[in-house]
Design a protein around this motif. Structure first.
Motif, PDB file in Angstrom:
ATOM      1  N   PRO A  62      59.510  49.466  34.287  1.00  0.00           N
ATOM      2  CA  PRO A  62      58.830  50.700  34.692  1.00  0.00           C
ATOM      3  C   PRO A  62      57.426  50.789  34.083  1.00  0.00           C
ATOM      4  N   VAL A  63      56.483  51.271  34.896  1.00  0.00           N
ATOM      5  CA  VAL A  63      55.115  51.519  34.446  1.00  0.00           C
ATOM      6  C   VAL A  63      54.863  53.023  34.540  1.00  0.00           C
ATOM      7  N   ILE A  64      54.651  53.641  33.403  1.00  0.00           N
ATOM      8  CA  ILE A  64      54.468  55.091  33.325  1.00  0.00           C
ATOM      9  C   ILE A  64      53.000  55.379  33.054  1.00  0.00           C
ATOM     10  N   TYR A  65      52.398  56.206  33.890  1.00  0.00           N
ATOM     11  CA  TYR A  65      50.982  56.553  33.748  1.00  0.00           C
ATOM     12  C   TYR A  65      50.855  57.967  33.192  1.00  0.00           C
ATOM     13  N   VAL A  66      50.030  58.113  32.147  1.00  0.00           N
ATOM     14  CA  VAL A  66      49.774  59.408  31.524  1.00  0.00           C
ATOM     15  C   VAL A  66      48.268  59.622  31.489  1.00  0.00           C
ATOM     16  N   ASN A  67      47.813  60.767  32.005  1.00  0.00           N
ATOM     17  CA  ASN A  67      46.392  61.104  31.935  1.00  0.00           C
ATOM     18  C   ASN A  67      46.202  62.206  30.900  1.00  0.00           C
ATOM     19  N   GLU A  68      45.699  61.826  29.718  1.00  0.00           N
ATOM     20  CA  GLU A  68      45.399  62.786  28.651  1.00  0.00           C
ATOM     21  C   GLU A  68      43.923  63.164  28.756  1.00  0.00           C
ATOM     22  N   LYS A  69      43.653  64.362  29.288  1.00  0.00           N
ATOM     23  CA  LYS A  69      42.276  64.767  29.545  1.00  0.00           C
ATOM     24  C   LYS A  69      41.531  65.157  28.274  1.00  0.00           C
ATOM     25  N   ARG A  70      42.249  65.612  27.262  1.00  0.00           N
ATOM     26  CA  ARG A  70      41.579  66.006  26.016  1.00  0.00           C
ATOM     27  C   ARG A  70      41.027  64.755  25.328  1.00  0.00           C
ATOM     28  N   PRO A  71      39.738  64.742  25.027  1.00  0.00           N
ATOM     29  CA  PRO A  71      39.158  63.538  24.418  1.00  0.00           C
ATOM     30  C   PRO A  71      39.648  63.338  22.993  1.00  0.00           C
ATOM     31  N   GLY A  72      39.955  62.105  22.661  1.00  0.00           N
ATOM     32  CA  GLY A  72      40.335  61.790  21.289  1.00  0.00           C
ATOM     33  C   GLY A  72      41.472  60.786  21.226  1.00  0.00           C
ATOM     34  N   VAL A  73      41.317  59.818  20.319  1.00  0.00           N
ATOM     35  CA  VAL A  73      42.293  58.732  20.239  1.00  0.00           C
ATOM     36  C   VAL A  73      43.667  59.222  19.790  1.00  0.00           C
ATOM     37  N   ALA A  74      43.719  60.223  18.891  1.00  0.00           N
ATOM     38  CA  ALA A  74      45.024  60.747  18.455  1.00  0.00           C
ATOM     39  C   ALA A  74      45.705  61.512  19.578  1.00  0.00           C
ATOM     40  N   PHE A  75      44.934  62.307  20.330  1.00  0.00           N
ATOM     41  CA  PHE A  75      45.503  62.989  21.496  1.00  0.00           C
ATOM     42  C   PHE A  75      46.118  61.966  22.454  1.00  0.00           C
ATOM     43  N   ALA A  76      45.400  60.860  22.687  1.00  0.00           N
ATOM     44  CA  ALA A  76      45.883  59.844  23.615  1.00  0.00           C
ATOM     45  C   ALA A  76      47.188  59.226  23.127  1.00  0.00           C
ATOM     46  N   ARG A  77      47.223  58.812  21.882  1.00  0.00           N
ATOM     47  CA  ARG A  77      48.441  58.181  21.352  1.00  0.00           C
ATOM     48  C   ARG A  77      49.609  59.164  21.372  1.00  0.00           C
TER      49      ARG A  77
END
Length: 306
Positions: A62-77
């Motif tokens: 499975p390939v799961i796509y997540v779009n984290e709009k808030r800028p920042g590497v910790a938000f993304a992780r």
């Protein structure tokens, strides 16, 4: 539920993302029925979605796509962690490419040493046209560790690591958002885990390639980054609870000495055009970072998505 989640945070690097993801699909010695790939797109627009959609076709897991709009590497992780279902989380950067035995080596080391986190080497490769300071630049973007596998009492960064989720202080959002724009969110997490007695291991067989972004293959970028890396020990002591003022003072004094000595050597090396002159400038910059580590001296490397 997946046993292993491979997570790739990305920001506007479609080609690198595709290479990294396909290298995950090429792994051997792993059960793809117990594997998932989570792509975290840290962009205000879903710029990586077309790549994720294309990768999903014919993918062995499975390939799961997540779009984290808030800028920042910790938000993304953290956004990726919230969607991941794995008992183990393997991190791969979007400028990395994993050889076919990478994940199996990480998992074998985790089991062998009952490790909470396993780290592997990163081997940077600069394009052929990079000539000036090539050796330094490839070393800068590489991670070089012990020749032998085993338990270690220190940590590295997230890229090319395997984390036991149950060992995390927060299994859903473990990365500190105050590090969003300066990085070091992984150092802070692993520092807390180490202080809590978690076990770290090193596996030299679990190595990956890194293809640095071309715009970063210059001293303008690396010396700034060296300065930011130097800030780490002082900032870590300042962020401790309770605050380690003695540690802050000690690292600042060490930094003064390093900046003075290495800076002098760098000046001489530069004057005679020595081949290793960039190495000494890097060391001086890290010393300065230990000394000037607080607010106005912080350099923003992450979180620019506008």
């Amino acid at each position: 539920m997946a046993r292993v989640t491979v997570m790739i945070p990305t920001q506007r690097r479609p080609d690198g993302l595709a290479v990294a993801a396909r290298s995950v699909f090429g792994q051997v010695g792993v059960d793809f029925a117990e594997l998932e790939l989570v792509i975290v797109d840290n962009d205000q627009v879903p710029s990586a979605k077309p790549v994720a959609d294309a990768l999903r076709k014919g993918a062995p897991c499975p390939v799961i796509y997540v779009n984290e709009k808030r800028p920042g590497v910790a938000f993304a992780r953290n956004a990726g962690m919230a969607r991941a279902s794995g008992d183990f989380i393997a991190f791969l950067d979007d400028d990395e490419e994993a050889p076919s035995g990478w994940l199996a080596a990480l998992l074998a080391a985790q089991e062998r040493y009952d490790a909470d986190v396993v780290f592997g080497p990163v081997k940077a490769r600069a394009p052929a046209h990079i000539d000036q300071h090539r050796d330094y630049l490839e070393r800068f973007f590489s991670r070089i560790g012990p020749a032998q596998a085993g338990v270690i009492d220190y940590h590295y960064g997230c890229g090319d690591s395997l984390i036991r989720r149950s060992a995390l202080p927060d299994p859903v959002a473990p990365f500190a958002v105050e590090r969003n724009f300066i990085g070091g969110e992984d150092d802070l997490l692993f520092g807390h885990m180490g202080a809590a007695g978690k076990r770290f291991a090193w596996e030299p067989a679990a190595w990956v390639w890194e293809d640095p972004v071309p715009s970063r293959l210059n001293l303008g970028y690396t010396i700034q980054r060296a300065f930011a890396y130097g800030q780490g020990p002082s900032a870590h002591c300042a962020a401790a609870e309770p605050r380690d003022n003695l540690g802050v003072a000690r690292w600042m004094l060490i930094g003064v000495g390093q900046a003075a000595v290495f800076g002098l050597v760098a000046a001489v090396k530069w004057a005679v055009r020595a081949k290793d002159r960039a190495e000494w400038l890097d060391r001086a910059a890290r010393g300065l970072g230990k000394t000037f580590w607080w607010g106005p001296f912080k350099i923003q490397f992450y979180g620019r998505t506008a």
